[in-house]
Design an enzyme around this catalytic site. Structure first.
Site, PDB file in Angstrom:
ATOM      1  N   SER A 167      -9.036   4.196   8.485  1.00  0.00           N
ATOM      2  CA  SER A 167      -8.544   3.394   9.828  1.00  0.00           C
ATOM      3  C   SER A 167      -9.935   3.035  11.366  1.00  0.00           C
ATOM      4  O   SER A 167      -8.949   2.592  12.408  1.00  0.00           O
ATOM      5  CB  SER A 167      -7.136   3.558   9.808  1.00  0.00           C
ATOM      6  OG  SER A 167      -6.472   4.185   8.930  1.00  0.00           O
ATOM      7  N   PRO A 184      -1.615  12.725   3.219  1.00  0.00           N
ATOM      8  CA  PRO A 184      -1.982  12.665   4.778  1.00  0.00           C
ATOM      9  C   PRO A 184      -1.698  11.192   5.296  1.00  0.00           C
ATOM     10  O   PRO A 184      -0.967  10.301   3.854  1.00  0.00           O
ATOM     11  CB  PRO A 184      -3.798  12.190   5.134  1.00  0.00           C
ATOM     12  CG  PRO A 184      -3.792  11.991   3.322  1.00  0.00           C
ATOM     13  CD  PRO A 184      -2.652  12.156   2.501  1.00  0.00           C
ATOM     14  N   VAL A 185      -1.862  11.154   6.502  1.00  0.00           N
ATOM     15  CA  VAL A 185      -0.721   9.710   7.218  1.00  0.00           C
ATOM     16  C   VAL A 185      -2.191   9.079   7.475  1.00  0.00           C
ATOM     17  O   VAL A 185      -3.078   9.041   6.540  1.00  0.00           O
ATOM     18  CB  VAL A 185      -0.099  10.234   8.643  1.00  0.00           C
ATOM     19  CG1 VAL A 185       1.043  10.474   8.374  1.00  0.00           C
ATOM     20  CG2 VAL A 185      -1.073  10.890   9.667  1.00  0.00           C
ATOM     21  N   TYR A 199       0.560  -1.621   0.123  1.00  0.00           N
ATOM     22  CA  TYR A 199       0.573  -0.067  -0.188  1.00  0.00           C
ATOM     23  C   TYR A 199       0.564   1.072  -0.036  1.00  0.00           C
ATOM     24  O   TYR A 199       0.742   2.119  -0.810  1.00  0.00           O
ATOM     25  CB  TYR A 199      -1.306   0.266   1.476  1.00  0.00           C
ATOM     26  CG  TYR A 199      -1.775   1.334   1.417  1.00  0.00           C
ATOM     27  CD1 TYR A 199      -2.861   1.177   0.471  1.00  0.00           C
ATOM     28  CD2 TYR A 199      -1.902   2.200   2.504  1.00  0.00           C
ATOM     29  CE1 TYR A 199      -3.824   2.286   0.622  1.00  0.00           C
ATOM     30  CE2 TYR A 199      -2.597   3.222   2.314  1.00  0.00           C
ATOM     31  CZ  TYR A 199      -3.458   3.182   1.232  1.00  0.00           C
ATOM     32  OH  TYR A 199      -4.280   4.423   1.475  1.00  0.00           O
ATOM     33  N   LYS A 236       1.737   4.058  -3.092  1.00  0.00           N
ATOM     34  CA  LYS A 236       1.122   5.526  -3.065  1.00  0.00           C
ATOM     35  C   LYS A 236       2.428   6.666  -3.339  1.00  0.00           C
ATOM     36  O   LYS A 236       2.458   7.567  -4.203  1.00  0.00           O
ATOM     37  CB  LYS A 236       1.276   6.078  -1.627  1.00  0.00           C
ATOM     38  CG  LYS A 236       0.042   5.267  -1.174  1.00  0.00           C
ATOM     39  CD  LYS A 236      -1.619   5.927  -1.783  1.00  0.00           C
ATOM     40  CE  LYS A 236      -2.957   5.743  -0.903  1.00  0.00           C
ATOM     41  NZ  LYS A 236      -4.033   6.478  -1.778  1.00  0.00           N
ATOM     42  N   VAL A 273      -5.817   8.041   8.692  1.00  0.00           N
ATOM     43  CA  VAL A 273      -7.052   9.615   7.872  1.00  0.00           C
ATOM     44  C   VAL A 273      -7.939   8.739   9.199  1.00  0.00           C
ATOM     45  O   VAL A 273      -8.549   7.425   8.725  1.00  0.00           O
ATOM     46  CB  VAL A 273      -7.326  10.241   6.586  1.00  0.00           C
ATOM     47  CG1 VAL A 273      -9.176  10.615   7.029  1.00  0.00           C
ATOM     48  CG2 VAL A 273      -6.448  10.072   6.243  1.00  0.00           C
TER      49      VAL A 273
END
Length: 177
Positions: free
Chosen positions: A47, A32-33, A5, A9, A35
Site C-alpha cells: 500500500s 493487520p490493516v 480481497y 481473508k 500495512v
C-alpha cells in the site's frame, strides 16, 4: 472486486479456525490493516504507492486510497515493523489465544493531505483530487486486545510512518529525490 480481497481473508481465517478446532490445535491469528513501510523489494506490491499518492501525483493511486477509505470508513494503518514485532510478541506468549487486530493509526485522505502539505510542501500535495470524503474517520479500528496483552507500537504517528516511507518511495522511484 473491492470486497473480494477482504472476503478471501475472512474465509481463509474461518477455514484455519475450523481446521485447528477439528485437530486440537491452538490457533492465533493476527489481522493487520493497511500495512506500510520500507522493504528490501525493488518493486512494491504493498500500500506504499497509495499512501504516497497525494505527494507523488499518481491520480490512480489516489483513487485507490479513496476506495480504501470508502470501504473501511477510514485509512487504518500499521507499519510493517510493528506487524513483525506483533507476530513475535504473540508467538512468545505463554498462552496466546484467538484473534489480534494489528492497527495503530486511523486517518482519512483529507487528514493525510493536510499533514503532507505541511510536512512535504516541496511535493505540492494533490489535495484537489480528493472527493467528498469526511475529514475525520467514520470508523476506527484498534488493537485493544494486543495492547492490553502488553504489546507496544514503535510507529505511533504519521510523522514516524512517513519518515520511513518517503525515503523508501524515493528509492523505488515513486517520488523524486
Amino acid at each position: 472486486m473491492l470486497q473480494a480481497y477482504p472476503a478471501s481473508k475472512v474465509l481463509a481465517e474461518k477455514a484455519a479456525m475450523a481446521f485447528a478446532e477439528e485437530n486440537g490445535i491452538s490457533l492465533v491469528t493476527l489481522c493487520p490493516v493497511v500495512v506500510v513501510g520500507g522493504a528490501p523489494a525493488t518493486k512494491v506490491k504493498t500500500s506504499v504507492p497509495e499512501l504516497l499518492s497525494l505527494i507523488s501525483g499518481d491520480d490512480d493511486m489516489v483513487d485507490k486510497l479513496q476506495l480504501i477509505e470508502a470501504a473501511s470508513g477510514s485509512i487504518p494503518l500499521v507499519h510493517i515493523d510493528d506487524v513483525c514485532r506483533a507476530e513475535i510478541f504473540v508467538a512468545e506468549k505463554e498462552e496466546p489465544a484467538g484473534r489480534y487486530i494489528v492497527c495503530r493509526l486511523n486517518t482519512t485522505a483529507i487528514e493525510l493531505s493536510h499533514f503532507l502539505s505541511v510536512k512535504y510542501p516541496q511535493y505540492e500535495p494533490n489535495v484537489d483530487h480528493i472527493g467528498a470524503l469526511p475529514a475525520k474517520p467514520r470508523v476506527s479500528i484498534w488493537s485493544d486486545k494486543l495492547v492490553k496483552a502488553g504489546f507496544e507500537y514503535k510507529y505511533n504517528n504519521l510523522d514516524q510512518v512517513y519518515d520511513d516511507i518517503v525515503p523508501y518511495g524515493r528509492t523505488l522511484g515513486i517520488l523524486p529525490f
